[in-house]
Design an enzyme around this catalytic site. Structure first.
Site, mmCIF file in Angstrom:
data_model
loop_
_atom_site.group_PDB
_atom_site.id
_atom_site.type_symbol
_atom_site.label_atom_id
_atom_site.label_comp_id
_atom_site.label_asym_id
_atom_site.label_seq_id
_atom_site.Cartn_x
_atom_site.Cartn_y
_atom_site.Cartn_z
ATOM 1 N N ASN A 11 45.014 33.166 45.726
ATOM 2 C CA ASN A 11 45.327 34.401 45.044
ATOM 3 C C ASN A 11 44.063 35.222 45.837
ATOM 4 O O ASN A 11 42.951 35.182 45.345
ATOM 5 C CB ASN A 11 45.150 34.396 43.489
ATOM 6 C CG ASN A 11 44.705 35.894 43.011
ATOM 7 O OD1 ASN A 11 45.235 36.798 43.535
ATOM 8 N ND2 ASN A 11 44.230 35.834 41.692
ATOM 9 N N LYS A 13 43.636 38.478 45.412
ATOM 10 C CA LYS A 13 42.976 39.477 44.650
ATOM 11 C C LYS A 13 43.188 40.702 45.469
ATOM 12 O O LYS A 13 43.994 41.009 46.386
ATOM 13 C CB LYS A 13 41.445 39.445 44.203
ATOM 14 C CG LYS A 13 41.718 37.958 43.153
ATOM 15 C CD LYS A 13 40.617 37.816 42.314
ATOM 16 C CE LYS A 13 40.649 36.495 41.395
ATOM 17 N NZ LYS A 13 39.569 36.209 40.542
ATOM 18 N N HIS A 103 47.292 37.167 34.644
ATOM 19 C CA HIS A 103 46.088 36.856 34.885
ATOM 20 C C HIS A 103 45.016 37.294 34.107
ATOM 21 O O HIS A 103 45.025 38.416 33.617
ATOM 22 C CB HIS A 103 45.848 37.162 36.628
ATOM 23 C CG HIS A 103 44.744 36.603 37.112
ATOM 24 N ND1 HIS A 103 43.164 36.921 36.837
ATOM 25 C CD2 HIS A 103 44.223 35.690 37.889
ATOM 26 C CE1 HIS A 103 42.325 36.616 37.514
ATOM 27 N NE2 HIS A 103 42.942 35.502 38.407
ATOM 28 N N GLU A 105 42.339 38.881 34.688
ATOM 29 C CA GLU A 105 41.814 40.306 34.958
ATOM 30 C C GLU A 105 42.704 41.240 34.838
ATOM 31 O O GLU A 105 42.422 42.364 34.275
ATOM 32 C CB GLU A 105 41.684 40.165 36.673
ATOM 33 C CG GLU A 105 40.238 39.467 36.887
ATOM 34 C CD GLU A 105 40.143 38.841 38.309
ATOM 35 O OE1 GLU A 105 41.052 39.099 39.022
ATOM 36 O OE2 GLU A 105 39.489 37.946 38.672
ATOM 37 N N GLU A 173 43.322 28.827 33.594
ATOM 38 C CA GLU A 173 42.257 29.362 34.169
ATOM 39 C C GLU A 173 41.124 29.570 33.190
ATOM 40 O O GLU A 173 41.417 30.728 32.344
ATOM 41 C CB GLU A 173 42.494 30.582 35.056
ATOM 42 C CG GLU A 173 43.249 30.181 36.348
ATOM 43 C CD GLU A 173 43.285 31.179 37.322
ATOM 44 O OE1 GLU A 173 42.840 30.950 38.252
ATOM 45 O OE2 GLU A 173 43.561 32.576 37.057
ATOM 46 N N GLY A 179 35.552 33.395 39.160
ATOM 47 C CA GLY A 179 34.621 33.971 40.012
ATOM 48 C C GLY A 179 32.913 33.849 39.728
ATOM 49 O O GLY A 179 32.261 34.480 39.981
ATOM 50 N N SER A 219 36.927 28.947 40.273
ATOM 51 C CA SER A 219 35.953 28.423 41.051
ATOM 52 C C SER A 219 36.253 27.057 41.826
ATOM 53 O O SER A 219 35.404 26.308 41.856
ATOM 54 C CB SER A 219 34.428 28.321 40.407
ATOM 55 O OG SER A 219 33.831 29.701 39.871
#
Ligand code: PGA
Length: 261
Positions: A11, A13, A103, A105, A173, A179, A219
């Site tokens: 991904n 992003k 996701h 985010e 996740e 991240g 990560s």
């Protein structure tokens, strides 16, 4: 490993414009060719920004590369007056196979709630895209409810009320691991994946639970990937930051060799 084919999904992003995207895909293809990567054994997907998709698709077609393409989001609508949205129908025309839905985010920074996510999953099913349904708990939820509770609720909501359920992938996740450099342990990931699989079996069927791939994300690096995939329960990884580095991502694709390039 089970007989589910592992999926390694990168991904990107909001990184890499279409020229940088082409350069990365070319380098990745050469590097994986050099190490004789067997795409029949481990599927490799790249998930570029929308503006890169056509260029990446053209490159994959022209050079007969074996990557598959994923998108990072889609509209819940198929067409119409929805300024700025991207339809699953358009993604389909670009040979997009997977699409991320839910996701963290998108959930937090773009306020996508369970209803929106459910509608996006429906749009993916309607248009023959495979949704990668992302679920995960925050640190606070982890402390209050344990690791699996929130991911299971999110998955239930995403799978509720569909006329027909097509193929889907689940990505666990933990929000606190995205991240941040903090990773779940391989045991934690395996335990949540196992619980998610039982909930698929209750929500849909045993057969579907047995063939559905459940990924870990957060990560992931070439140095820690083998631990996650050593478990029968985890069928691949969703990789953010490390997918932008060809050496790292190649190392992740080669998890079976325990090699980091
Ligand atoms: P990360 O991101 O690998 O950079 O933690 C994972 C993701 O958000 O899918």
């Amino acid at each position: 490993m089970s007989d589910r084919k592992p999926l390694i999904a990168g991904n990107w992003k909001m990184n890499l414009d279409h020229q940088q995207g082409i350069a990365l895909v070319q380098k990745l293809a050469w590097t994986l060719k050099d190490v004789n990567h067997d795409y029949d054994k481990v599927e490799v997907a790249v998930l570029p920004p929308f503006t890169d998709l056509r260029s990446v698709q053209t490159l994959i077609d022209a050079d007969k590369l074996q990557f598959v393409i994923g998108a990072q989001d889609l509209s819940k609508f198929d067409s119409g007056a929805y300024t700025g949205e991207v339809s699953a129908q358009f993604l389909n025309k670009l040979d997009v196979k997977y699409v991320l839905v839910g996701h963290s985010e998108r959930r937090t920074l773009h306020n996508e709630d369970g209803d929106v996510i459910q509608a996006k999953v429906a749009a993916a099913f309607r248009n023959n895209l495979i949704p990668v349904i992302c679920v995960g708990e925050t640190l606070e939820e982890l402390e209050q409810q344990g690791a699996a509770a929130v991911p299971i609720q999110q998955l239930e909501k995403a799978l509720e009320g569909h006329k027909e359920i097509g193929e889907f992938v689940v990505a666990y996740e933990p929000v606190w691991a995205i991240g941040t450099g903090k990773v779940a342990t391989a045991e934690q990931a395996a335990e949540v994946a196992k619980k998610l699989r039982s909930s698929i079996s209750e929500l849909v069927s045993d057969e579907v639970a047995q063939v559905t791939r459940i990924l870990y994300g957060g990560s992931v690096k070439s140095a820690n990937v083998a631990g996650f995939l050593a478990s029968e329960e985890v069928d691949g990884v969703l990789v953010g930051g490390a997918s932008l580095d060809v050496g790292e991502f190649t190392g992740i694709c080669r998890f079976q060799k325990h090699v980091s390039l």
